[in-house]
Design a protein around this motif. Structure first.
Motif, PDB file in Angstrom:
ATOM      1  N   PRO A  34     -41.390  36.805  34.591  1.00  0.00           N
ATOM      2  CA  PRO A  34     -42.728  37.016  35.183  1.00  0.00           C
ATOM      3  C   PRO A  34     -42.938  38.424  35.732  1.00  0.00           C
ATOM      4  N   LYS A  38     -45.535  41.365  34.321  1.00  0.00           N
ATOM      5  CA  LYS A  38     -46.517  41.962  35.220  1.00  0.00           C
ATOM      6  C   LYS A  38     -46.388  43.486  35.243  1.00  0.00           C
ATOM      7  N   TRP A  41     -46.520  44.929  30.957  1.00  0.00           N
ATOM      8  CA  TRP A  41     -47.403  44.322  29.950  1.00  0.00           C
ATOM      9  C   TRP A  41     -48.038  45.356  29.021  1.00  0.00           C
ATOM     10  N   HIS A  57     -49.857  33.456  21.244  1.00  0.00           N
ATOM     11  CA  HIS A  57     -49.007  33.474  22.436  1.00  0.00           C
ATOM     12  C   HIS A  57     -48.946  34.854  23.084  1.00  0.00           C
ATOM     13  N   SER A  60     -51.991  36.732  26.504  1.00  0.00           N
ATOM     14  CA  SER A  60     -51.960  36.843  27.961  1.00  0.00           C
ATOM     15  C   SER A  60     -50.530  36.672  28.452  1.00  0.00           C
ATOM     16  N   GLN A  61     -50.296  37.155  29.661  1.00  0.00           N
ATOM     17  CA  GLN A  61     -48.960  37.017  30.247  1.00  0.00           C
ATOM     18  C   GLN A  61     -48.600  35.544  30.410  1.00  0.00           C
ATOM     19  N   GLU A  62     -49.556  34.741  30.822  1.00  0.00           N
ATOM     20  CA  GLU A  62     -49.288  33.325  31.056  1.00  0.00           C
ATOM     21  C   GLU A  62     -48.923  32.606  29.757  1.00  0.00           C
ATOM     22  N   ALA A  63     -49.650  32.911  28.679  1.00  0.00           N
ATOM     23  CA  ALA A  63     -49.383  32.256  27.400  1.00  0.00           C
ATOM     24  C   ALA A  63     -48.022  32.666  26.845  1.00  0.00           C
ATOM     25  N   ALA A  65     -45.407  33.776  28.585  1.00  0.00           N
ATOM     26  CA  ALA A  65     -44.355  33.201  29.427  1.00  0.00           C
ATOM     27  C   ALA A  65     -44.163  31.718  29.128  1.00  0.00           C
ATOM     28  N   ALA A  66     -45.249  30.993  28.937  1.00  0.00           N
ATOM     29  CA  ALA A  66     -45.159  29.558  28.639  1.00  0.00           C
ATOM     30  C   ALA A  66     -44.461  29.330  27.299  1.00  0.00           C
ATOM     31  N   ARG A  69     -40.693  29.973  27.705  1.00  0.00           N
ATOM     32  CA  ARG A  69     -40.040  28.847  28.389  1.00  0.00           C
ATOM     33  C   ARG A  69     -39.876  27.662  27.442  1.00  0.00           C
TER      34      ARG A  69
END
Length: 234
Positions: A34, A38, A41, A57, A60-63, A65-66, A69
């Motif tokens: 994460p 941040k 990026w 994917h 975005s950072q969230e996509a 990272a998900a 994982r």
């Protein structure tokens, strides 16, 4: 059997414990992810890693990272994931947080083969080549950096999947001065050993503490060693 001129090594479960990868490297990458996303990026150095991910994917950072994982929870060996993992581990290796715990027989035997017999030692792992170099450049041994002892590095990008004989043929073809029969591949994975043999290499199964239990069939069909010392001089 032909004399061995090249030893080709798997990493996980062969030169270091599987637990180092699953219990140390993977959690380190997930924890670092994460803050790295941040901070990096839009950084030019990070863009190639981000761009290697599928578009759905990488938006975005969230996509991203998900997706990382999810892939790591399934232990999927996908090249763009392996490249990103190597990037995340680099800081840990360089600041001393990460050191690769080689099995005690590995470094002495590599030195013996290299110095006494002129045998070339090469690496073939599902981890990216940069990650391989980080690992062998930062071990728990003395010297810590044994990269100078290694002659070449292969992963699933430059060689192909580890359970396909064509990958081993491709590796051997890069070093045509050594006939394929003079290569010895060492791995804890039975299917990898079988693929190497199909390509014409000699190959042994390495049975280390913490590895999956081998079947009786595998023990009958392949030579199984618990330590590189059992191989001795080549």
């Amino acid at each position: 059997m032909a004399p061995v001129k090249v030893v080709l090594l798997d990493i996980e479960g062969t030169v270091c414990p599987i637990s180092f990868v699953k219990d140390v490297l993977f959690p380190y990458a997930l924890e670092a992810l994460p803050d790295t996303l941040k901070a990096k990026w839009d950084a030019p150095e990070f863009l190639p890693y981000r761009a290697a991910f599928p578009a759905e994917h990488a938006g975005s950072q969230e996509a991203l990272a998900a997706h990382v994982r999810d892939l790591m929870s399934k232990d999927l060996k996908i090249s763009y994931l392996k490249s990103l993992q190597g990037y995340l581990w680099e800081t840990g290796y360089r600041n001393g947080e990460l050191k690769a715990p080689l099995f005690p027989d590995v470094a002495p035997q590599l030195a013996r083969w290299r110095e006494q017999n002129g045998v070339k030692v090469m690496i073939y792992s599902s981890g990216s080549v940069p990650a391989q170099k980080l690992l062998f450049g930062h071990t728990n041994g003395e010297p810590s950096d044994i990269l100078p002892w290694l002659s070449d590095f292969f992963d699933t990008v430059n060689a192909g999947p580890k359970q396909e004989k064509e990958s081993y043929e491709k590796i051997a073809a890069k070093h045509q001065e050594y006939p394929v029969g003079e290569w010895l591949f060492l791995s804890d994975n039975v299917k990898e050993v079988e693929a190497a043999k199909q390509a014409g290499m000699q190959s042994y199964i390495v049975d280390r503490p913490g590895n999956a239990e081998l079947s009786e069939e595998a023990r009958k069909e392949h030579r199984v060693i618990k330590s590189f010392e059992e191989i001795g001089d080549l």
